[in-house]
Design an enzyme around this catalytic site. Structure first.
Site: not given
Ligand code: GUN
Ligand code: ZN
Length: 656
Positions: A92, A275, A280
């Site tokens: 990102d 679970c 677990c």
């Molecule tokens: N991570 C969470 N929301 C966004 C977004 O709107 N744009 C980008 N680039 N990363 C994100």
């Molecule tokens: Zn579990």
């Protein structure tokens, strides 16, 4: 253009294979958010890759860039080495930090170059994060900036590029953003929605998805930023989301919260070992609750990731099974806001209808709004059209009845003419001759099981019907020739229109299932022309298709195959998306279509995998699975016209 291939689907939801330089991602997929600093990862990528099968991850190129020790490693040895992952890594761009801290100190071109330099498999454009409450003018100008950056990013990068979709709360901006992203993006990443997730504003989330989705090209995978809670995975997939990222597994762990597809639970409240996952087995949740903080947090994060991975697996299975609506409606019980979001989703049938399949194996009613699913909306509309041309002056009475009671009911009067009845069904009043059709035929709900006739013996039903009908009708009459002829004509009209029905119905003879009494095959002489599926739809055999080809106007129910593929399709080979020249826009996935060449010659028939709006636009994958094809002329078994009934039907109580 990414290498994305659809392998199965349930409406907009798709099962796919998305190829990246570090391997194929099976979609829908969960991409855990991992910190670029391994010391800050509660669970290391190699470990969850091995135990949970989560191959792909997402990390922040921006945090890497602005943290010198991380940046050095990333620049010298690559992002995969830095975070300890050998699978696909999406990075990102820092837009989220812009949302969280108000600004970022890096330019869009620099961070894009950096992502390429450190070997990101999927780089993300530095978009302008638009908050849900941003005024229109601001959202509009931020979107212009995002679109401009996307175009320059495309020029800077030949590898996979994720282009965010922004636009805030405004449907027109979301739509414009979606179109712009589709022009240059390899991954179409719906953004600006984290605040909606955090504040349980799921109705708005659905409104924004509904605005963006129809404008996103079907050719590329769709990512939804921040959809990290497993309770929303099914809803996201319903809108055709292929990738989600989750930091929720860590964030909720930090607050001592256990993520479940049914909602969120405080670990300290968990007193029972319900679970028995492999985590677990080592450390049951009630015991984990008493461990030191750091261990508890790590254990919770791992458990949350496991729960999330499992839920994504359930979503994929549901897509294969055609039960994603059921799953999404069940998950909506996790939170009232999620339930409201499902109502909102069902209020946008136009988003779903173009890819809504002709039928599914079953229809299970989950809540009191299940009957508003797109499949029912479409069915109701078609019933309304159908009624337009149906003689209803002979309608005797509306009676509540289940399809299985049909076989006990008289459907003709003493003169042998069919009676026109409507049945009260969970999806509304439906002409009796259409009761086997999806979704009413396979409808499994509470409303119909509550009908008074449900558990009473056939005799009682018959007596009740006698009372309703009066002396001109003979109760207990079995399937009559007149009724079968009427039903054949009706089903042909339903599926192929009045002209086809009028021409073909007189030639057809019906065979019913001995067990259920349902119409199964329409013959001309001894040659099967149509098989009626469990969804009640009469689909043509190749012979039937030849007659349809004569009767239906050009273009209708046709998929036109390009010259280079025609010889292969004629021999029964699969029709791939790239080789579709044109198609009838009214076709939907699951329907049997006539495959013709450009000269309109019939080559084959096949079942649609893609919707017409997707054919030719998907770069890879199957458009139509060919089920029968043109071959050497066979001896014509259909002459003389009235051949003997097939032997296996001769002892049927419902025989003609
Ligand atoms: N991570 C969470 N929301 C966004 C977004 O709107 N744009 C980008 N680039 N990363 C994100
Ligand atoms: Zn579990």
């Amino acid at each position: 253009m990414s290498d994305f291939e659809l392998t199965a689907r349930d409406g907009l939801a798709r099962l796919g294979r998305f190829s990246t330089p570090h391997g194929v991602i099976q979609t829908p997929a969960l991409l855990p958010v991992v910190h670029p600093d391994p010391a800050r990862q509660p669970v290391a990528p190699p470990e969850f890759r091995r135990t949970l099968g989560l191959d792909a991850v997402i990390t922040s190129s921006y945090i890497t860039w602005r943290t010198p020790p991380l940046r050095e490693v990333a620049e010298s040895r690559g992002i995969h080495h830095l975070i300890g992952s050998s699978g696909p890594v999406m990075t990102d761009s820092g837009a989220f930090q812009q949302h969280a801290y108000g600004s970022v100190e890096v330019g869009p071109e620099e961070i894009l170059r950096f992502q390429s330099a450190i070997g990101s498999d999927i780089a993300t454009v530095l978009d302008e994060f638009t908050e849900p409450d941003t005024p229109y003018e601001m959202a509009d100008s931020a979107l212009r900036a995002t679109i401009e950056r996307a175009h320059s990013a495309r020029n800077l990068r030949s590898g996979l590029l994720a282009v965010p979709v922004q636009g805030g709360a405004y449907a027109d901006l979301r739509a414009r953003s979606a179109r712009a992203a589709s022009e240059v993006g390899d991954v179409l990443a719906v953004g600006g929605v984290v605040p909606l997730f955090e504040q349980y504003r799921y109705v708005e989330l659905v409104q924004q998805l509904a605005a963006a989705r129809p404008e996103l090209t079907p050719a590329e995978p769709v990512h939804l930023f921040g959809a990290g809670h497993p309770m929303v995975f099914a809803l996201a997939a319903l809108f055709g989301v292929d990738l989600v990222d989750s930091s929720a597994y860590q964030k909720f762990a930090r607050r001592g919260r256990l993520l479940l597809p049914e909602g969120t639970v405080a670990l300290e409240d968990v007193q029972e070992s319900t679970c028995h996952c492999f985590l677990c087995a080592e450390m049951p949740l009630p015991r984990l609750a008493r461990r030191p903080l750091e261990e508890r947090e790590r254990g919770l994060a791992y458990h949350n990731l496991l729960t999330s991975a499992e839920e994504m697996g359930r979503v994929r299975q549901a897509i294969r099974d055609g039960t994603l609506w059921e799953l999404a409606e069940r998950r909506a019980t996790a939170h009232p806001a999620l339930r409201a979001a499902m109502d909102e989703a069902r209020a946008h049938p136009e988003v779903f209808l173009p890819t809504e399949p002709a039928s599914r194996r079953a229809f299970r009613e989950i809540d009191d709004r299940s009957g508003d699913r797109p499949s029912v909306v479409r069915f109701r509309r078609r019933v309304a059209d159908y009624r337009q041309g149906r003689p209803d002056d002979r309608t005797v009475r509306r009676v509540p009845l289940r399809p299985e009671y049909l076989r006990y009911l008289p459907l003709q009067d003493r003169s042998g003419s069919p009676l026109f009845w409507s049945a009260a069904t969970p999806v509304g009043s439906v002409p009796v001759e259409l009761l086997d059709l999806y979704p009413v035929g396979p409808y499994l709900g509470v409303a119909d099981s509550a009908l008074p006739a449900r558990h009473r013996p056939a005799r009682a039903v018959r007596e009740e019907v006698d009372g309703l009908l009066g002396p001109h009708v003979e109760a207990g009459a079995d399937w009559s020739e007149a009724w079968t002829a009427w039903q054949i004509r009706s089903l042909l009209r339903w599926e192929y229109g009045a002209d086809v029905a009028e021409s073909l119905a007189p030639e057809m003879r019906g065979e019913r299932s001995r067990q259920s009494g349902r119409l199964r095959t329409f013959y001309r002489g001894t040659t099967p022309y149509f098989h009626v599926g469990l969804d009640g739809i009469p689909s043509p055999t190749f012979r039937g298709a030849e007659r349809l080809h004569e009767l239906l106007p050009a273009g209708v129910r046709r998929v036109v195959v390009t010259e280079d593929a025609a010889p292969f399709v004629r021999e029964g080979r699969t029709l791939f998306s790239r080789f579709v020249a044109a198609s009838d826009p009214d076709l939907v996935p699951g329907t049997t279509a006539l495959l013709v060449d450009r000269g309109q010659a019939l080559l084959a028939i096949g079942r649609l995998v893609l919707a017409p709006s997707e054919m030719g636009r998907m770069h890879r994958g199957v458009a139509v699975v060919v089920t029968a094809h043109a071959r050497r002329p066979e001896p014509d078994r259909s002459e003389p016209d009235e051949g003997p009934a097939p032997a296996d039907a001769s002892d049927s109580p419902n025989d003609l």
